[in-house]
Design a protein around this motif. Sequence first.
Motif, PDB file in Angstrom:
ATOM      1  N   LYS A   1       0.842  -1.187   0.000  1.00 55.74           N
ATOM      2  CA  LYS A   1       0.000   0.000   0.000  1.00 55.74           C
ATOM      3  C   LYS A   1       0.885   1.247   0.000  1.00 55.74           C
ATOM      4  O   LYS A   1       1.921   1.276   0.655  1.00 55.74           O
ATOM      5  N   PRO A   2       0.479   2.292  -0.709  1.00 53.93           N
ATOM      6  CA  PRO A   2       1.285   3.516  -0.741  1.00 53.93           C
ATOM      7  C   PRO A   2       1.361   4.166   0.630  1.00 53.93           C
ATOM      8  O   PRO A   2       0.393   4.138   1.399  1.00 53.93           O
ATOM      9  N   ARG A   3       2.514   4.731   0.921  1.00 56.63           N
ATOM     10  CA  ARG A   3       2.741   5.396   2.205  1.00 56.63           C
ATOM     11  C   ARG A   3       2.462   6.888   2.085  1.00 56.63           C
ATOM     12  O   ARG A   3       2.363   7.440   0.997  1.00 56.63           O
ATOM     13  N   VAL A   4       2.346   7.544   3.249  1.00 58.99           N
ATOM     14  CA  VAL A   4       2.115   8.986   3.261  1.00 58.99           C
ATOM     15  C   VAL A   4       3.303   9.710   2.625  1.00 58.99           C
ATOM     16  O   VAL A   4       4.442   9.238   2.674  1.00 58.99           O
ATOM     17  N   SER A   5       3.027  10.865   2.052  1.00 62.02           N
ATOM     18  CA  SER A   5       4.068  11.663   1.414  1.00 62.02           C
ATOM     19  C   SER A   5       4.850  12.438   2.473  1.00 62.02           C
ATOM     20  O   SER A   5       4.449  12.525   3.641  1.00 62.02           O
ATOM     21  N   ASP A   6       5.966  13.020   2.054  1.00 61.92           N
ATOM     22  CA  ASP A   6       6.757  13.840   2.973  1.00 61.92           C
ATOM     23  C   ASP A   6       5.942  15.016   3.510  1.00 61.92           C
ATOM     24  O   ASP A   6       6.055  15.383   4.687  1.00 61.92           O
ATOM     25  N   GLN A   7       5.117  15.593   2.659  1.00 62.93           N
ATOM     26  CA  GLN A   7       4.277  16.715   3.080  1.00 62.93           C
ATOM     27  C   GLN A   7       3.265  16.273   4.133  1.00 62.93           C
ATOM     28  O   GLN A   7       3.025  16.982   5.119  1.00 62.93           O
ATOM     29  N   GLN A   8       2.697  15.089   3.931  1.00 61.11           N
ATOM     30  CA  GLN A   8       1.737  14.577   4.913  1.00 61.11           C
ATOM     31  C   GLN A   8       2.417  14.243   6.237  1.00 61.11           C
ATOM     32  O   GLN A   8       1.833  14.438   7.309  1.00 61.11           O
ATOM     33  N   VAL A   9       3.649  13.751   6.173  1.00 59.19           N
ATOM     34  CA  VAL A   9       4.404  13.473   7.399  1.00 59.19           C
ATOM     35  C   VAL A   9       4.601  14.758   8.197  1.00 59.19           C
ATOM     36  O   VAL A   9       4.439  14.790   9.429  1.00 59.19           O
ATOM     37  N   GLU A  10       4.940  15.845   7.511  1.00 63.59           N
ATOM     38  CA  GLU A  10       5.127  17.128   8.188  1.00 63.59           C
ATOM     39  C   GLU A  10       3.830  17.623   8.808  1.00 63.59           C
ATOM     40  O   GLU A  10       3.821  18.190   9.904  1.00 63.59           O
ATOM     41  N   GLN A  11       2.707  17.388   8.124  1.00 65.91           N
ATOM     42  CA  GLN A  11       1.401  17.784   8.670  1.00 65.91           C
ATOM     43  C   GLN A  11       1.093  17.002   9.940  1.00 65.91           C
ATOM     44  O   GLN A  11       0.594  17.559  10.932  1.00 65.91           O
ATOM     45  N   LEU A  12       1.395  15.709   9.916  1.00 71.17           N
ATOM     46  CA  LEU A  12       1.179  14.887  11.112  1.00 71.17           C
ATOM     47  C   LEU A  12       2.080  15.351  12.257  1.00 71.17           C
ATOM     48  O   LEU A  12       1.640  15.450  13.419  1.00 71.17           O
ATOM     49  N   ARG A  13       3.319  15.654  11.920  1.00 76.80           N
ATOM     50  CA  ARG A  13       4.280  16.063  12.950  1.00 76.80           C
ATOM     51  C   ARG A  13       3.846  17.380  13.606  1.00 76.80           C
ATOM     52  O   ARG A  13       3.932  17.535  14.834  1.00 76.80           O
ATOM     53  N   LYS A  14       3.381  18.334  12.809  1.00 77.98           N
ATOM     54  CA  LYS A  14       2.913  19.607  13.352  1.00 77.98           C
ATOM     55  C   LYS A  14       1.670  19.407  14.209  1.00 77.98           C
ATOM     56  O   LYS A  14       1.525  20.034  15.268  1.00 77.98           O
TER      57      LYS A  14
END
Length: 200
Positions: A144-157
């Motif tokens: 399954k595709p993983r979250v993008s780098d941008q989505q990772v940053e959104q989760l981190r924030k």
Amino acid sequence: MKIFEAMAGLMTDLTAIGKDQKNVQQGFKYRGIDQVYNALHPLLAKHKIFTTPEVLDKTREERTNAKGTVLAFVTMRIKYTFWTDDGSSVSCTVEGEGMDSGDKASNKAMAIAHKYALLQTFCIPTEDMDDPDAQVHEIAPRAKPRVSDQQVEQLRKALTVAGMDEAQWCASVKIPSLESLPEEKFGGAMDYIKKAALAA
């Protein structure tokens, strides 16, 4: 159009080409290009048939093997036309792949393409040919595709705003890191973290 008669006559004279060569690395038997040429050349001459190649498409990329050697990987789509002495012809299109650490990747791709154009056009038999229906391959589920780098940053924030520890949150949802979160679960994860922030 004499080409049809000529090719049919060649197939009448053609005998089996056995898989007499062996791949050292993987252990399978195969019919080499020289075997095919040696068997077909006198028959092509007898029935006045020759072939001409036309490269329709070519891709080239670099790959690295287990020993760290950089290899050129070439894929070619080639159209082969079979001619006879009245100018009539028939064509087939095949693909060939070749890999080499030097300058022979294209040569290998063309040799493979020509070999299979001849084998399949003339239906050259072999005593030990495996039918594709005799093999069954078990395919692993597609990852399954993983979250993008941008989505990772959104989760981190969002975790920072909620005052939640990233490592502890990942452990709570049983993933090794934010980067490993399946893309399809991104929306649910964001909603969960936002609700936790409001409740804090």
